[in-house]
Design a protein around this motif. Structure first.
Motif, short mmCIF file in Angstrom:
data_model
loop_
_atom_site.label_atom_id
_atom_site.label_comp_id
_atom_site.label_asym_id
_atom_site.label_seq_id
_atom_site.Cartn_x
_atom_site.Cartn_y
_atom_site.Cartn_z
N PHE A 1 0.83 -1.20 0.00
CA PHE A 1 0.00 0.00 0.00
C PHE A 1 0.86 1.25 0.00
O PHE A 1 0.60 2.21 -0.72
CB PHE A 1 -0.89 -0.03 1.25
CG PHE A 1 -1.65 1.24 1.49
CD1 PHE A 1 -2.76 1.53 0.71
CD2 PHE A 1 -1.26 2.13 2.48
CE1 PHE A 1 -3.48 2.69 0.94
CE2 PHE A 1 -1.97 3.30 2.69
CZ PHE A 1 -3.09 3.58 1.93
N ILE A 2 1.92 1.20 0.78
CA ILE A 2 2.66 2.42 1.08
C ILE A 2 3.26 3.05 -0.17
O ILE A 2 3.08 4.25 -0.42
CB ILE A 2 3.76 2.13 2.12
CG1 ILE A 2 3.12 1.60 3.40
CG2 ILE A 2 4.58 3.38 2.39
CD1 ILE A 2 4.10 1.24 4.48
N ILE A 3 3.97 2.26 -0.97
CA ILE A 3 4.67 2.84 -2.12
C ILE A 3 3.69 3.51 -3.09
O ILE A 3 3.84 4.71 -3.38
CB ILE A 3 5.56 1.79 -2.80
CG1 ILE A 3 6.72 1.43 -1.86
CG2 ILE A 3 6.09 2.32 -4.14
CD1 ILE A 3 7.59 0.30 -2.36
N PRO A 4 2.68 2.81 -3.58
CA PRO A 4 1.76 3.52 -4.49
C PRO A 4 1.02 4.67 -3.81
O PRO A 4 0.79 5.71 -4.43
CB PRO A 4 0.79 2.45 -4.96
CG PRO A 4 1.07 1.24 -4.17
CD PRO A 4 2.37 1.38 -3.49
N TRP A 5 0.70 4.51 -2.55
CA TRP A 5 -0.09 5.55 -1.89
C TRP A 5 0.73 6.81 -1.69
O TRP A 5 0.27 7.92 -2.02
CB TRP A 5 -0.60 5.03 -0.53
CG TRP A 5 -1.52 6.00 0.14
CD1 TRP A 5 -1.25 6.78 1.22
CD2 TRP A 5 -2.85 6.31 -0.28
NE1 TRP A 5 -2.32 7.55 1.52
CE2 TRP A 5 -3.33 7.30 0.62
CE3 TRP A 5 -3.69 5.88 -1.31
CZ2 TRP A 5 -4.60 7.83 0.52
CZ3 TRP A 5 -4.96 6.41 -1.40
CH2 TRP A 5 -5.39 7.38 -0.51
N ILE A 6 1.92 6.68 -1.20
CA ILE A 6 2.70 7.89 -0.94
C ILE A 6 3.21 8.52 -2.23
O ILE A 6 3.23 9.73 -2.39
CB ILE A 6 3.89 7.57 0.00
CG1 ILE A 6 3.34 7.28 1.39
CG2 ILE A 6 4.90 8.71 0.04
CD1 ILE A 6 4.39 7.11 2.44
N MET A 7 3.58 7.68 -3.19
CA MET A 7 4.18 8.24 -4.39
C MET A 7 3.16 8.85 -5.33
O MET A 7 3.40 9.88 -5.93
CB MET A 7 5.03 7.20 -5.09
CG MET A 7 6.26 6.84 -4.25
SD MET A 7 7.43 5.80 -5.09
CE MET A 7 8.11 6.92 -6.28
N THR A 8 2.00 8.20 -5.49
CA THR A 8 1.04 8.71 -6.47
C THR A 8 -0.39 8.73 -5.98
O THR A 8 -1.27 9.28 -6.65
CB THR A 8 1.05 7.85 -7.74
OG1 THR A 8 0.60 6.54 -7.38
CG2 THR A 8 2.43 7.78 -8.35
N SER A 9 -0.70 8.05 -4.87
CA SER A 9 -2.08 7.86 -4.41
C SER A 9 -2.95 7.26 -5.51
O SER A 9 -4.15 7.55 -5.60
CB SER A 9 -2.70 9.18 -3.93
OG SER A 9 -1.94 9.70 -2.89
N GLY A 10 -2.37 6.48 -6.36
CA GLY A 10 -3.15 5.82 -7.40
C GLY A 10 -3.16 6.56 -8.73
O GLY A 10 -3.55 6.02 -9.75
N GLY A 11 -2.70 7.80 -8.71
CA GLY A 11 -2.76 8.62 -9.92
C GLY A 11 -1.61 8.37 -10.86
O GLY A 11 -0.80 7.50 -10.59
N PRO A 12 -1.42 9.07 -11.92
CA PRO A 12 -2.43 10.01 -12.43
C PRO A 12 -3.56 9.27 -13.15
O PRO A 12 -3.29 8.28 -13.80
CB PRO A 12 -1.62 10.85 -13.42
CG PRO A 12 -0.52 9.94 -13.86
CD PRO A 12 -0.22 9.03 -12.72
N ALA A 13 -4.76 9.75 -12.97
CA ALA A 13 -5.95 9.22 -13.62
C ALA A 13 -6.10 7.72 -13.38
O ALA A 13 -6.46 6.96 -14.26
CB ALA A 13 -5.92 9.50 -15.14
N GLY A 14 -5.74 7.30 -12.17
CA GLY A 14 -5.92 5.89 -11.82
C GLY A 14 -4.93 4.95 -12.46
O GLY A 14 -5.09 3.73 -12.38
N ALA A 15 -3.88 5.49 -13.07
CA ALA A 15 -2.95 4.63 -13.80
C ALA A 15 -2.11 3.76 -12.87
O ALA A 15 -1.55 2.76 -13.30
CB ALA A 15 -2.04 5.47 -14.69
N ILE B 1 -5.65 -2.36 -3.33
CA ILE B 1 -5.52 -1.84 -1.98
C ILE B 1 -5.73 -0.33 -1.93
O ILE B 1 -6.48 0.17 -1.09
CB ILE B 1 -4.12 -2.18 -1.43
CG1 ILE B 1 -3.89 -3.68 -1.46
CG2 ILE B 1 -3.93 -1.63 -0.04
CD1 ILE B 1 -4.60 -4.43 -0.39
N THR B 2 -5.11 0.39 -2.84
CA THR B 2 -5.27 1.85 -2.82
C THR B 2 -6.72 2.21 -3.15
O THR B 2 -7.27 3.17 -2.60
CB THR B 2 -4.32 2.53 -3.82
OG1 THR B 2 -4.49 1.92 -5.09
CG2 THR B 2 -2.87 2.38 -3.39
#
Lengths: 318, 293, 365
Positions: free
Chosen positions: A252-266, A271-272
């Motif tokens: 969870f941590i890496i995608p969440w902190i780095m992009t929060s799922g963005g850009p445009a959900g890419a 989990i995010t």
């Protein structure tokens, strides 16, 4: 034993009957005291949440989190998730993220383990240094890599320009095509040494005699690896791959902190996505249903995990 | 005879093992891959903000400065106060989690290793299965549970959560250590006049110290690095742990990269030092169970 | 020291009976060996006496106390384990002191007792060492010392010599025997080595499949085994057993082999043979009671030499006879070769007859 059969029959008739599971449990009640503290804590923090998640997944929950106002809606949450377009995209991302991270982390780990297997000066130091990314927090790793990937001042982009790969800095994580691979690189950086350490331990179980025998039989380095070393690593490899997959699936941590799922959900993975639905949009019911789906996938993986971990363990039960 | 014996030895001298070189080059690549990000973090942390935000970058800081660290560690400045507060919170939570974890996991692991009671197998698998579930799945119900118990924004919520989620692994690790202690030692102790508990406490516990150390490092590092629950359960500044704290703290000044790098560096120091000092135990804990010796 | 009584003790694991209805009495000061092949229940029996395992049924009495429901610590016993079970993190001194500390003796008392035991066992110079720095024989002594300091009612020993090398084992065997004589200790000793039992024990309890097969002095067990299992287990080399068919030849019984020869039985043996439940009778004979002839003699039966094993003092000859292998001991000066035709003579006074169905020894009616 055919000896003393008469006595055996006599003994069987006389034998006092003191059995049954209940009796056994009462007899051994003090044994349970050892497990009780662990059991209580786990009941509160694990059993209850699992039950509650499943329950909530059938409800429409209000966004103010007053759960007494929840409305039963049957399987609607599930239907909504499974038919939504974003579900397919997120699933695809999750799949790529999990498989690519696992595959490359394992590959790098295997290479490192094989290269480090032979004794040489500085081997211990090298092993320790390679393990540092695994030890530091994913939060720290995410910030550091976010800075490395920075669209204007990132060192990777600058290096690429320096060596003439591009003429201007690359926008790694604000680009829908490069964001997922960029995050995967961070993930691999973080966890390849886990595979390395597991496989190094596995390599120690390869009997030297067998390798020497193969050498005497005329096998070259590659053949020795393929016919002797690799089969011995199968068990460890399986456990390692499973553990990596579980960890990546749950990352969870890496995608969440780095992009929060963005850009445009890419770079949105399950989990995010669940986190956003639950804590961004306050829709616990929907998020719960999502969690249950995740659960089922994990249980399938978990079955193999337990099987791999406990192989050969039955002999010890007695 | 001499002809025959010199020929192979000469060939051996010329022949180099190509795989060894492949290995070395590969290790060099991995080392670069591993170290460069950390190096850049350190280099950035000793630049001024102005020096960090340049294109092309200053490869080596022209005017290295420790001002970022000074600011974070200054107990009189507001930044320093907050940072030290987070640091203490992290330390407190990790420490309590570790100690409680050992207290709970040791007897459980001992029971799993020694007794055959009904339901033992079931219990054991339920312990192991916990490892499979993503923390996010537990997040919502736990958040509601903590709110109901009034533990939101307290360290108790984190300790309870970390404790539980660390337990399965701790139990599994310790069980491996207990399995290696011959049961005859306890039997001898019990015949020598010890109760079951005394046999466990005087004989088994001292022998399983390496296992307890290994388990403790694991719990400590796990708790120190944990983010998701801390991020969800804690919203008050003064209760935050480091991973959450530095995020909150620096997103307000999103452009202070050198400060952030200094903070991540300081945040990593305790776990890296712990790891380097007790590396042997850490590695053992990591591989125990998965690789049968 | 005290008497130990086992009353119909049973230990069950699921549907498996590890110890099945075993009763025996160990008199005060007696050295009793529990012998049997691995898995026969002897160690389980010992653990039940020690209280290390919960019993399924039956009672254990030590002295005049019923200790069935007591913890090991309250049974006033000492135990020596096969792997010695020395506490690896404690010095030899502390290992010896541990049982006394657990009983809350004063420091001075502990010191006196430990030193006394150490002197008896000649391990004073080892007291400050850790177990892993000791040789196998030394560890063995320390383990014995830890049992000794306590001055318990009963000594339980679980294969204490089996981890030693052959030479040391023989030496420790005599020391243990001497130790028992000096202390007049009650000892229950588990071993799979019948030789240890025969040489050391006052009585031996032969176990198999969880059952007590025979409980008697080594001499009686050796001379009057109650069944085929005991006969073949006790004695080295093992008793030779030949399955034969009983036929009635005018009041007397003769044993007939599938190879065609017949062995007429003496009057006393005929009476025994008539008590059998079947015509299948197994003839048993110890190697020393057999005579080997190179030519046919009266009352001898034909066989063929399979192997010749000289051991120095005696030569053991294996002979194929009546579809079985028979071991005969010879003076080394006698010269026989493999595949040689020989004739074997049985000593009617000292042969054993077993019922082919029940495998029990046939006795005078």
């Amino acid at each position: 034993m055919s000896i003393a059969t008469e006595r055996e029959i006599a003994a069987r008739a006389k034998r006092p009957i003191r059995f049954g599971v209940l009796r056994q449990m009462v007899d051994r009640r003090s044994d349970y005291l050892y497990v009780l503290p662990a059991l209580i804590v786990m009941m509160i923090v694990i059993a209850y949440p699992i039950y509650y998640t499943i329950e909530l997944s059938f409800f429409n929950t209000p966004s103010n989190l007053q759960m007494k106002d929840k409305v039963f809606i049957g399987l609607d949450n599930y239907a909504r998730i499974l038919t939504s377009r974003s579900f397919r995209e997120v699933t695809m991302n999750t799949f790529i993220w999990t498989v690519a991270s696992t595959f490359f982390a394992f590959l790098l780990g295997l290479g490192a383990a094989l290269s480090l297997h032979r004794e040489f000066l500085g081997r211990g130091v090298l092993r320790a240094v390679l393990l540092i990314p695994y030890v530091v927090s994913a939060v720290a790793a995410s910030y550091v890599w976010k800075w490395l990937y920075h669209s204007d001042f990132g060192v990777i982009g600058a290096l690429a320009v320096q060596f003439g790969f591009t003429d201007r800095p690359i926008n790694f994580i604000d680009n829908i095509h490069t964001v997922l691979p960029s995050l995967i690189v961070v993930n691999i950086w973080k966890e390849f040494s886990f595979a390395m350490i597991m496989l190094m331990a596995g390599l120690q179980t390869v009997p030297d005699q067998l390798l020497r025998a193969a050498q005497v039989d005329g096998a070259n380095a590659w053949q020795r690896f393929w016919h002797v070393t690799f089969p011995h690593l199968k068990g460890v490899s399986m456990v390692t791959v499973l553990l990596l997959m579980v960890a990546n699936f749950n990352a969870f941590i890496i995608p969440w902190i780095m992009t929060s799922g963005g850009p445009a959900g890419a770079s949105d993975i399950w989990i995010t996505q669940i986190y956003t639905i639950a804590f961004g949009r306050q829709r616990y019911g929907l998020a719960s249903a999502y969690s249950v789906i995740l659960f089922i996938v994990m249980m399938t993986l978990g079955y193999f995990y337990v099987r791999a971990l406990t192989r050969g363990d039955d002999t010890r039960v007695k | 005879m001499s002809m025959v014996s010199t020929a192979p030895s000469r060939r051996r001298r010329v022949k180099i093992d190509p795989w060894r070189w492949v290995g070395r080059i590969f290790l060099l690549f991995l080392l670069t891959f591993t170290v460069l990000p950390m190096l850049w973090m350190v280099l950035t942390s000793i630049k001024s903000q102005f020096a960090a935000m340049q294109y092309p970058p200053q490869w080596w800081p022209a005017e290295p400065t420790l001002q970022n660290y000074a600011k974070l560690l200054d107990p009189n400045g507001s930044t320093g106060q907050e940072f030290l507060r987070y640091f203490w919170n992290s330390f407190y939570v990790s420490m309590v989690t570790t100690i409680l974890g050992v207290i709970v996991a040791v007897p459980a692991a001992y029971a799993f290793s020694r007794f055959t009671f009904p339901g033992r197998t079931f219990l054991f698998f339920s312990v192991l299965l916990r490892n499979m579930f993503p923390s996010v799945v537990f997040l919502m119900p736990l958040f509601l549970l903590m709110r109901w118990m009034g533990l939101v924004n307290t360290h108790g919520s984190l300790i309870l959560t970390y404790l539980t989620f660390g337990l399965p692994l701790s139990i599994w690790l310790l069980k491996g250590f207990f399995d290696n202690i011959p049961i005859q030692l306890e039997q001898a102790a019990r015949i020598d006049g010890a109760t079951r508990f005394q046999a466990f406490f005087f004989i088994v516990m001292p022998l399983s110290t390496p296992g307890i150390i290994a388990t403790s490092i694991f719990s400590f590092i796990g708790a120190w690095n944990e983010y998701v629950y801390a991020y969800t359960f804690l919203s008050k500044q003064d209760s935050m742990t480091l991973p959450v704290g530095i995020q909150r703290f620096f997103t307000e000044f999103a452009t202070d990269w050198p400060g952030l790098m200094a903070a991540t560096f300081l945040m990593s120091v305790p776990v890296v030092v712990l790891f380097l000092v007790l590396q042997k135990y850490f590695v053992r804990a990591l591989t125990e169970g998965a690789v049968k010796h | 020291m005290a008497q130990v009584v086992l009353k119909e003790i049973v230990k069950q694991y699921g549907s498996l009976y590890a110890v099945n209805n075993v009763s025996l009495t160990v008199e005060d000061g007696e050295f009793v060996a529990l012998v049997g092949p691995s898995g026969c229940g002897k160690t389980t029996t010992l653990n039940l006496v020690a209280g290390l395992l919960p019993m399924t049924g039956g009672d254990v009495l030590i002295g005049d106390r019923n200790v069935t429901d007591l913890d090991p610590k309250d049974r006033d016993i000492a135990m020596v384990f096969q792997n010695y079970a020395l506490y690896p993190n404690k010095t030899v001194y502390k290992n010896l002191a541990f049982p006394l500390q657990m009983r809350k003796l004063s420091k001075a008392e502990i010191d006196t007792k430990v030193m006394d035991a150490a002197k008896v066992l000649d391990i004073v110079h080892l007291l400050q060492r850790k177990p892993r720095e000791l040789s196998g024989g030394q560890q063995q002594r320390v383990a014995l010392g830890r049992a000794l300091v306590r001055d318990p009612q009963v000594f339980l020993m679980d294969e204490p010599l089996s981890n030693l090398d052959a030479k040391l084992r023989v030496q420790m065997r005599t020391e243990l025997k001497r130790f028992h004589q000096d202390l007049k200790a009650t000892v229950i000793y588990v071993t799979h080595d019948q030789l240890e039992a025969v040489t050391m024990a006052d009585k031996m309890a032969v176990m198999s499949g969880g059952f007590l097969q025979q409980y008697d002095s080594p001499k009686n067990v050796f001379e009057h085994p109650v069944n085929m299992f005991v006969a073949s287990f006790v004695g080295s080399p093992a008793m030779s057993l030949i399955p034969l068919e009983a036929i009635n030849t005018g009041g007397k019984i003769a044993l007939s082999s599938s190879e065609g020869w017949q062995l007429p039985l003496s009057e006393a043996n005929s009476k025994k043979a008539q008590t059998a439940s079947t015509s299948k009778i197994v003839l048993g004979a110890r190697h020393s009671t057999l005579q080997l002839h190179k030519s046919k003699e009266s009352n001898s039966v034909p066989g063929r030499v399979y192997t010749v094993e000289p051991t120095g003092d005696v030569t053991f000859v294996q002979v194929f006879l009546g579809g079985a292998t028979v071991i005969v001991s010879l003076d080394p000066s006698v010269d026989v070769k493999s595949d040689q035709e020989v004739w074997i003579e049985f000593d009617q006074e000292r042969l054993h007859l077993f019922d082919g169905e029940t495998e029990m020894a046939l006795t005078d009616p």
